[in-house]
Design a protein around this motif. Structure first.
Motif, PDB file in Angstrom:
ATOM      1  N   LEU A   8     -12.393  15.054  40.738  1.00 55.31           N
ATOM      2  CA  LEU A   8     -12.355  14.042  39.684  1.00 55.31           C
ATOM      3  C   LEU A   8     -11.566  12.840  40.161  1.00 55.31           C
ATOM      4  CD1 LEU A   8     -11.595  16.268  36.590  1.00 55.31           C
ATOM      5  CD2 LEU A   8     -13.761  15.258  37.214  1.00 55.31           C
ATOM      6  N   LYS A   9     -11.846  11.704  39.550  1.00 52.30           N
ATOM      7  CA  LYS A   9     -11.085  10.493  39.828  1.00 52.30           C
ATOM      8  C   LYS A   9     -10.303  10.156  38.567  1.00 52.30           C
ATOM      9  CE  LYS A   9     -14.328   8.816  43.226  1.00 52.30           C
ATOM     10  NZ  LYS A   9     -15.308   7.833  43.588  1.00 52.30           N
ATOM     11  N   PRO A  10      -9.054  10.648  38.482  1.00 50.50           N
ATOM     12  CA  PRO A  10      -8.273  10.385  37.274  1.00 50.50           C
ATOM     13  C   PRO A  10      -7.974   8.898  37.123  1.00 50.50           C
ATOM     14  CG  PRO A  10      -6.912  11.440  38.949  1.00 50.50           C
ATOM     15  CD  PRO A  10      -8.318  11.398  39.474  1.00 50.50           C
ATOM     16  N   GLU A  11      -8.085   8.431  35.878  1.00 54.45           N
ATOM     17  CA  GLU A  11      -7.874   7.013  35.589  1.00 54.45           C
ATOM     18  C   GLU A  11      -6.518   6.731  34.960  1.00 54.45           C
ATOM     19  OE1 GLU A  11     -11.251   5.840  33.228  1.00 54.45           O
ATOM     20  OE2 GLU A  11     -12.667   6.492  34.762  1.00 54.45           O
ATOM     21  N   THR A  12      -5.784   7.774  34.592  1.00 54.57           N
ATOM     22  CA  THR A  12      -4.473   7.578  33.968  1.00 54.57           C
ATOM     23  C   THR A  12      -3.447   8.497  34.634  1.00 54.57           C
ATOM     24  OG1 THR A  12      -4.758   9.318  32.300  1.00 54.57           O
ATOM     25  CG2 THR A  12      -5.577   7.104  31.730  1.00 54.57           C
ATOM     26  N   ALA A  13      -2.184   8.174  34.439  1.00 55.97           N
ATOM     27  CA  ALA A  13      -1.114   9.021  34.970  1.00 55.97           C
ATOM     28  C   ALA A  13      -1.157  10.398  34.315  1.00 55.97           C
ATOM     29  CB  ALA A  13       0.248   8.357  34.756  1.00 55.97           C
ATOM     30  N   PHE A  14      -1.443  10.428  32.994  1.00 52.06           N
ATOM     31  CA  PHE A  14      -1.537  11.715  32.306  1.00 52.06           C
ATOM     32  C   PHE A  14      -2.628  12.575  32.920  1.00 52.06           C
ATOM     33  CE2 PHE A  14      -3.719  14.447  29.293  1.00 52.06           C
ATOM     34  CZ  PHE A  14      -2.688  15.281  28.894  1.00 52.06           C
ATOM     35  N   SER A  15      -3.803  11.995  33.174  1.00 50.17           N
ATOM     36  CA  SER A  15      -4.912  12.790  33.711  1.00 50.17           C
ATOM     37  C   SER A  15      -4.577  13.324  35.106  1.00 50.17           C
ATOM     38  CB  SER A  15      -6.217  11.991  33.707  1.00 50.17           C
ATOM     39  OG  SER A  15      -6.112  10.808  34.457  1.00 50.17           O
ATOM     40  N   SER A  16      -3.856  12.557  35.905  1.00 48.15           N
ATOM     41  CA  SER A  16      -3.416  13.040  37.217  1.00 48.15           C
ATOM     42  C   SER A  16      -2.468  14.228  37.068  1.00 48.15           C
ATOM     43  CB  SER A  16      -2.704  11.932  37.996  1.00 48.15           C
ATOM     44  OG  SER A  16      -3.600  10.912  38.321  1.00 48.15           O
ATOM     45  N   ARG A  17      -1.554  14.138  36.105  1.00 44.01           N
ATOM     46  CA  ARG A  17      -0.617  15.245  35.888  1.00 44.01           C
ATOM     47  C   ARG A  17      -1.332  16.476  35.362  1.00 44.01           C
ATOM     48  NH1 ARG A  17       2.527  10.819  34.243  1.00 44.01           N
ATOM     49  NH2 ARG A  17       2.051  11.194  32.041  1.00 44.01           N
ATOM     50  N   LEU A  18      -2.330  16.289  34.510  1.00 42.00           N
ATOM     51  CA  LEU A  18      -3.088  17.424  33.979  1.00 42.00           C
ATOM     52  C   LEU A  18      -3.797  18.163  35.107  1.00 42.00           C
ATOM     53  CD1 LEU A  18      -4.081  19.104  31.600  1.00 42.00           C
ATOM     54  CD2 LEU A  18      -5.914  17.429  31.281  1.00 42.00           C
ATOM     55  N   ILE A  19      -4.400  17.428  36.024  1.00 42.09           N
ATOM     56  CA  ILE A  19      -5.062  18.051  37.173  1.00 42.09           C
ATOM     57  C   ILE A  19      -4.039  18.816  38.009  1.00 42.09           C
ATOM     58  CG2 ILE A  19      -6.272  17.593  39.344  1.00 42.09           C
ATOM     59  CD1 ILE A  19      -7.602  15.184  37.864  1.00 42.09           C
ATOM     60  N   ALA A  20      -2.892  18.197  38.254  1.00 37.46           N
ATOM     61  CA  ALA A  20      -1.845  18.869  39.031  1.00 37.46           C
ATOM     62  C   ALA A  20      -1.355  20.129  38.324  1.00 37.46           C
ATOM     63  CB  ALA A  20      -0.682  17.907  39.286  1.00 37.46           C
ATOM     64  N   ALA A  21      -1.269  20.073  36.995  1.00 37.69           N
ATOM     65  CA  ALA A  21      -0.759  21.213  36.225  1.00 37.69           C
ATOM     66  C   ALA A  21      -1.659  22.427  36.358  1.00 37.69           C
ATOM     67  CB  ALA A  21      -0.615  20.829  34.750  1.00 37.69           C
ATOM     68  N   ARG A  22      -2.961  22.249  36.390  1.00 34.99           N
ATOM     69  CA  ARG A  22      -3.870  23.395  36.422  1.00 34.99           C
ATOM     70  C   ARG A  22      -4.091  23.942  37.825  1.00 34.99           C
ATOM     71  NH1 ARG A  22      -8.775  22.335  38.756  1.00 34.99           N
ATOM     72  NH2 ARG A  22      -9.637  20.263  38.374  1.00 34.99           N
ATOM     73  N   GLN A  23      -3.712  23.201  38.853  1.00 37.09           N
ATOM     74  CA  GLN A  23      -3.942  23.647  40.227  1.00 37.09           C
ATOM     75  C   GLN A  23      -3.164  24.923  40.513  1.00 37.09           C
ATOM     76  OE1 GLN A  23      -6.152  22.344  42.272  1.00 37.09           O
ATOM     77  NE2 GLN A  23      -6.653  20.693  40.877  1.00 37.09           N
ATOM     78  N   PRO A  24      -3.689  25.872  41.233  1.00 37.36           N
ATOM     79  CA  PRO A  24      -4.945  25.839  41.974  1.00 37.36           C
ATOM     80  C   PRO A  24      -6.134  26.374  41.177  1.00 37.36           C
ATOM     81  CG  PRO A  24      -3.763  27.800  42.600  1.00 37.36           C
ATOM     82  CD  PRO A  24      -2.897  27.060  41.584  1.00 37.36           C
ATOM     83  N   MET A  25      -5.971  26.556  39.877  1.00 33.85           N
ATOM     84  CA  MET A  25      -7.041  27.099  39.051  1.00 33.85           C
ATOM     85  C   MET A  25      -8.214  26.119  38.990  1.00 33.85           C
ATOM     86  SD  MET A  25      -6.903  28.486  35.093  1.00 33.85           S
ATOM     87  CE  MET A  25      -5.188  28.824  35.265  1.00 33.85           C
ATOM     88  N   GLU A  26      -9.419  26.648  39.116  1.00 34.26           N
ATOM     89  CA  GLU A  26     -10.621  25.826  39.016  1.00 34.26           C
ATOM     90  C   GLU A  26     -10.781  25.304  37.589  1.00 34.26           C
ATOM     91  OE1 GLU A  26     -12.733  24.897  41.410  1.00 34.26           O
ATOM     92  OE2 GLU A  26     -11.587  25.976  42.936  1.00 34.26           O
ATOM     93  N   ARG A  27     -11.393  24.151  37.458  1.00 34.99           N
ATOM     94  CA  ARG A  27     -11.584  23.500  36.164  1.00 34.99           C
ATOM     95  C   ARG A  27     -12.300  24.418  35.168  1.00 34.99           C
ATOM     96  NH1 ARG A  27     -15.351  19.157  36.864  1.00 34.99           N
ATOM     97  NH2 ARG A  27     -13.926  18.568  38.498  1.00 34.99           N
ATOM     98  N   GLU A  28     -13.358  25.096  35.609  1.00 34.26           N
ATOM     99  CA  GLU A  28     -14.144  25.944  34.709  1.00 34.26           C
ATOM    100  C   GLU A  28     -13.308  27.086  34.142  1.00 34.26           C
ATOM    101  OE1 GLU A  28     -18.351  28.393  34.650  1.00 34.26           O
ATOM    102  OE2 GLU A  28     -17.953  26.975  36.268  1.00 34.26           O
ATOM    103  N   LEU A  29     -12.512  27.737  34.973  1.00 32.88           N
ATOM    104  CA  LEU A  29     -11.665  28.836  34.511  1.00 32.88           C
ATOM    105  C   LEU A  29     -10.577  28.325  33.573  1.00 32.88           C
ATOM    106  CD1 LEU A  29     -10.949  31.821  34.587  1.00 32.88           C
ATOM    107  CD2 LEU A  29      -9.611  31.368  36.649  1.00 32.88           C
ATOM    108  N   PHE A  30      -9.987  27.176  33.893  1.00 30.75           N
ATOM    109  CA  PHE A  30      -8.957  26.589  33.038  1.00 30.75           C
ATOM    110  C   PHE A  30      -9.538  26.244  31.667  1.00 30.75           C
ATOM    111  CE2 PHE A  30      -5.884  22.942  32.171  1.00 30.75           C
ATOM    112  CZ  PHE A  30      -4.824  23.776  31.854  1.00 30.75           C
ATOM    113  N   ALA A  31     -10.727  25.662  31.656  1.00 34.05           N
ATOM    114  CA  ALA A  31     -11.388  25.325  30.388  1.00 34.05           C
ATOM    115  C   ALA A  31     -11.632  26.587  29.564  1.00 34.05           C
ATOM    116  CB  ALA A  31     -12.702  24.592  30.654  1.00 34.05           C
ATOM    117  N   THR A  32     -12.030  27.660  30.227  1.00 32.04           N
ATOM    118  CA  THR A  32     -12.252  28.929  29.531  1.00 32.04           C
ATOM    119  C   THR A  32     -10.961  29.420  28.897  1.00 32.04           C
ATOM    120  OG1 THR A  32     -14.052  29.521  31.014  1.00 32.04           O
ATOM    121  CG2 THR A  32     -12.994  31.327  29.824  1.00 32.04           C
TER     122      THR A  32
END
Length: 146
Positions: free
Chosen positions: A5-29
């Motif tokens: 993903l290409k995060p457009e905000t500081a919050f979105s960058s932190r959210l991506i960092a927070a879920r790592q290394p979990m894949e997006r699909e599993l985190f959403a679940t």
């Protein structure tokens, strides 16, 4: 594999960092939201509601101050859950246990003779030891006394 993903905000960058290394699909679940909704949050196109921020904190162990505003450490002392050795390392031990057990089926198909509980306990203990070693390496040197 999901495209980055290409995060457009500081919050979105932190959210991506927070879920790592979990894949997006599993985190959403785990959050109980569609992957597209999480993707919009991670791109900065929308933001999660307040009650979802608490759920994100519970799953990832991140500080809400850090997640929302970028203040303080990402994970502080005691930010994990479940008690025991995992608390001070800043991860959610219960979630880690669940994630490991998802992959146990694969290990069993390769002839692993340990029970899922034994194998996950071994993995968790190894994880705890590695995190402790990392914390020791990153700790500032002890102050010298004159």
């Amino acid at each position: 594999m999901a495209r980055p993903l290409k995060p457009e905000t500081a919050f979105s960058s932190r959210l991506i960092a927070a879920r790592q290394p979990m894949e997006r699909e599993l985190f959403a679940t785990h959050l109980g939201v569609p992957k597209t909704t999480l993707g919009n949050w991670e791109r900065g196109r929308s933001e999660p509601p307040l009650e979802m921020l608490e759920k994100i904190r519970q799953i990832t162990g991140v500080s809400l101050d850090w997640l929302i505003a970028g203040h303080g450490p990402m994970r502080g002392e005691g930010s994990g859950s479940g008690g025991g050795p995992g608390v001070a390392t800043g991860y959610n031990r219960s979630l880690m246990q669940a994630l490991i057990e998802v992959h146990l089926e694969q290990a069993e198909s390769m002839g692993v003779t340990l029970t899922p509980q034994q194998l996950s306990a071994m993995i968790l203990n190894t994880y705890d030891q590695n995190v402790e070693n990392l914390h020791n390496l990153m700790a500032p040197p002890a102050a010298k006394t004159a």
